[in-house]
Design a protein around this motif. Structure first.
Motif, PDB file in Angstrom:
ATOM      1  N   THR A 153      -6.634  -9.149  -5.166  1.00 50.99           N
ATOM      2  CA  THR A 153      -6.904  -7.750  -4.820  1.00 50.99           C
ATOM      3  C   THR A 153      -5.617  -6.946  -4.721  1.00 50.99           C
ATOM      4  O   THR A 153      -5.526  -5.820  -5.233  1.00 50.99           O
ATOM      5  N   ASP A 207       0.833  -1.208   0.000  1.00 49.28           N
ATOM      6  CA  ASP A 207       0.000   0.000   0.000  1.00 49.28           C
ATOM      7  C   ASP A 207       0.868   1.260   0.000  1.00 49.28           C
ATOM      8  O   ASP A 207       0.594   2.225  -0.724  1.00 49.28           O
ATOM      9  N   SER A 213      -4.625  -3.778  -7.284  1.00 53.74           N
ATOM     10  CA  SER A 213      -4.350  -2.432  -6.776  1.00 53.74           C
ATOM     11  C   SER A 213      -2.959  -1.968  -7.174  1.00 53.74           C
ATOM     12  O   SER A 213      -2.764  -0.817  -7.567  1.00 53.74           O
ATOM     13  N   ASN A 271       2.581   1.742  -3.325  1.00 51.17           N
ATOM     14  CA  ASN A 271       1.629   2.305  -4.294  1.00 51.17           C
ATOM     15  C   ASN A 271       1.555   3.822  -4.149  1.00 51.17           C
ATOM     16  O   ASN A 271       1.522   4.560  -5.136  1.00 51.17           O
TER      17      ASN A 271
END
Length: 690
Positions: free
Chosen positions: A348, A314, A352, A317
């Motif tokens: 998932t 995350d 992403s 990203n």
């Protein structure tokens, strides 16, 4: 430099040729003749403006000195003459042919001298050169100020637009930048853009130099390139060559390579208590979390590994950086999720990361391929195929060896799950070629497991025996970490069942049973393995089979669960047990292949619709229902009643009833007549309707 438009300002003797050819072949010579008729001061002004000086604004010092000293006419008079002769437009731009002629016939040394003087004007005004620097470099000007600006622009683009960075670094070299001092960054840009060969050549030149500059970055690039070439152990060797004292922020990347190649002790040494704290930046925190997460996966209780890696993904990203890494946080998180029986989570994470551009262009194919693997595990075969297509078209470079190997294993897995033997054989041949360019590491155990099963299915186990031994040795060096070892042992169990080899089955079944104390997935797979053995021995309880099959579905293996239930249903003697197990198989695998997929001769059954209702049971134009078409295809493939039942989860007696009903409906007098009529019926069904 501006492009010239044909208009009234163009001299009449040029307008005809320009209108016919756009840029006449001898424009420079023709224009040079006219320019000779102009006085030297006008030509000097026009050359300065062609180089890039602008009106109003500073002009070359020599021309300004002549104007100020009265040696030539005033600037206004020179401009008026140039405009009157049609060589200068009212906005101060030299017309295209004149500009081209001036720059062509003027001595190169003089043009470059004027360009350097113009660069000095920019510098004096603290004005960046921008794209003009790129024009100057491509035009052959060597100037440290131009090189420095291009290099600075490339550095800014490096982590977010490596393709642009490649171009800017190349232009900086043209302008005189030092090759060695920029080598690591140029290699990083090339690798991130997917050009492994260029990255390798650059980094090899760097690493053999005495006291190479920016060596840690160069080692990161080298390790990332080796990983993409499916030689992760060589990447670990590069970090060992660099030495722990020089690793700094790259320690987590070294840990990824060391763990992946089986050096657990070396990786653990990088996370000693006296190691300096990580920088508080987003990227540094991401790397630290990634390293810690991968180490967590090696423990007997690896539950914290996946959350750490997902957090790292995350943050990466959000950072939007394309750094050289043996594996991206998203790829590692997906692999850990897949090994944990959570393919939906893996899908998932990959989706992403791909949307955020994690890792740049070079990382996208792997993210799509892992997404495809996740979809395949969930029995979403069409989604898997779409993700493979994205992986193969997302980059302008061919798939790197690591991704080509993963893709070939995916093709094998999809063909096996479709029950398509000709396609499986074709995919297997491609995989055999890919295996020659691959090595075994921790992050490639899933494809090796799939190929192990397919090899057993095709009686080609000898082709993978050496790689399987390497995988077992790798896991042994790491202490047989349950998270990574369990799925591989399960693949070995399936391969042994297909090979009907109890000796090969025993050690892997034992390993699953031993890991069951710490791993829920291992417990499920150990039970499923025992259940398979009982089914093959005709000594099973339907309730146990159903429980094992549904447990497989809950850990992300619905196809495997449906296969187990369907195989048991074909062997049960009680109708109620058969119906129960078939219902279980359909619940786990509701998609239908009733439209046909050209399969022939598979020991691994294909799915069917969950019920006969609402699935075309009333005859259509072909004279057959959807279920009967499926049975007909299998009959034409030469299947027995029992094989038909195993393939589509119906009992042998039900298959016999379908065939008898089709014979009556089609009016077939004997078996050969039935086969001929079935072929006609299926061909009629495939004929496009008006």
């Amino acid at each position: 430099m501006t492009s010239h438009r044909i208009g009234a300002e163009t001299p009449s003797y040029l307008r005809t040729e320009l209108s016919q050819h756009g840029q006449p072949p001898h424009a420079a010579e023709l224009m040079a003749k006219q320019l000779k008729g102009e006085n030297a001061a006008v030509r000097e002004l026009l050359l300065a403006l062609s180089v890039g000086f602008m009106l109003p604004g500073p002009l070359p010092a020599d021309l300004e000195r002549k104007i100020d000293g009265g040696e030539v006419e005033s600037l206004d008079a020179l401009v008026h003459k140039a405009e009157s002769s049609g060589l200068l437009t009212p906005d101060g731009t030299v017309v295209g042919p004149a500009q081209h002629a001036l720059l062509t016939v003027a001595p190169t040394a003089k043009v470059h001298a004027l360009q350097r003087e113009l660069v000095s004007v920019y510098a004096a005004n603290r004005q960046p050169l921008g794209d003009f620097a790129r024009e100057l470099a491509r035009g052959g000007l060597s100037d440290p100020r131009v090189a420095s600006e291009l290099e600075h622009a490339a550095n800014k683009a490096l982590e977010h637009d490596p393709g642009l960075a490649c171009q800017l670094y190349d232009e900086a070299l043209l302008a005189g930048a030092d090759e060695l001092s920029t080598a690591a960054r140029r290699a990083q840009a090339a690798a991130a853009d997917g050009d492994l060969d260029t990255a390798t050549r650059i980094v090899d030149t760097l690493l053999v130099a005495d006291n190479p500059p920016d060596v840690r970055r160069g080692v990161d690039v080298a390790a990332a390139v080796w990983a993409q070439r499916d030689m992760l152990a060589r990447g670990a060797d590069v970090y060992s060559w660099l030495g722990a004292s020089r690793l700094g922020p790259s320690a987590p990347l070294a840990a990824i390579a060391l763990v992946g190649s089986g050096n657990r002790a070396g990786a653990e040494a990088l996370f000693s208590a006296d190691a300096p704290p990580a920088s508080p930046t987003l990227v540094a925190t991401t790397l630290a979390l990634t390293g810690r997460g991968i180490m967590e996966t090696l423990t007997a209780d690896p539950d914290q590994g996946l959350p750490r890696l997902i957090h790292a993904s995350d943050m990466f990203n959000a950072a939007g950086a394309a750094l050289p890494m043996p594996e991206t946080p998203a790829a590692l998180a997906a692999l850990v999720a897949l090994h944990s029986g959570e393919p939906h989570t893996a899908e998932t994470v990959c989706r992403s990361a791909a949307a955020a551009g994690q890792g740049g262009n070079a990382a996208k194919p792997r993210l799509f391929l892992l997404q495809a693997w996740s979809a395949m595990m969930q029995d979403k075969l069409e989604d898997a195929r779409l993700a493979i297509n994205e992986a193969t078209k997302t980059n302008h470079w061919p798939l790197v060896p690591r991704d080509e190997f993963l893709c070939s294993a995916l093709e094998v897995g999809l063909a096996r799950r479709n029950g398509d033997v000709p396609e499986l054989i074709k995919a297997w041949e491609r995989a055999r070629e890919a295996m020659l360019h691959a090595t075994v590491d921790l992050y490639s155990l899933l494809p090796w497991g799939e190929l192990m099963i397919a090899a057993a299915r095709l009686r080609e186990s000898r082709r993978v025996a050496h790689y399987v031994d390497e995988a077992n040795q790798l896991l042994g060096r790491l202490g047989d970490p349950p998270l990574w070892a369990v799925p591989f042992h399960w693949a070995a169990v399936q391969a042994a069942l297909l090979s009907e080899s109890p000796a090969d089955l025993a050690p892997h079944a034992t390993a699953l049973a031993r890991a069951a104390n710490h791993s829920h997935l291992a417990a499920v797979l150990a039970t499923a393995g025992k259940t398979w053995v009982s089914v093959l021995a005709d000594k099973f309880r339907p309730a146990d089979v159903e429980m094992a099959a549904r447990s497989l579905g809950r850990v992300g293996m619905p196809w495997e669960g449906a296969r187990l239930a369907g195989h048991a249903a074909a062997k049960t003697e009680e109708r109620k047990d058969m119906v129960r197990l078939l219902s279980c198989a359909r619940d786990l695998h509701p998609q239908s292949s009733s439209a046909g997929n050209g399969s022939s001769g598979s020991a691994e059954p294909r799915p069917v619709p969950s019920s006969d209702q609402g699935n075309g049971m009333h005859p259509d134009g072909s004279g057959l229902s959807e279920r009967e078409k499926e049975v007909a295809r299998l009959v034409l493939e030469g299947k027995t009643y029992r094989e038909i039942g195993e393939a589509i989860y119906i009992s042998p007696r039900t298959a016999e009833h379908h065939i008898a009903r089709m014979r009556r409906r089609l009016g077939a007098e004997n078996r050969s007549d039935l086969l001929a009529r079935l072929r006609l019926a299926l061909n009629s069904d495939n004929t496009p309707q008006e």
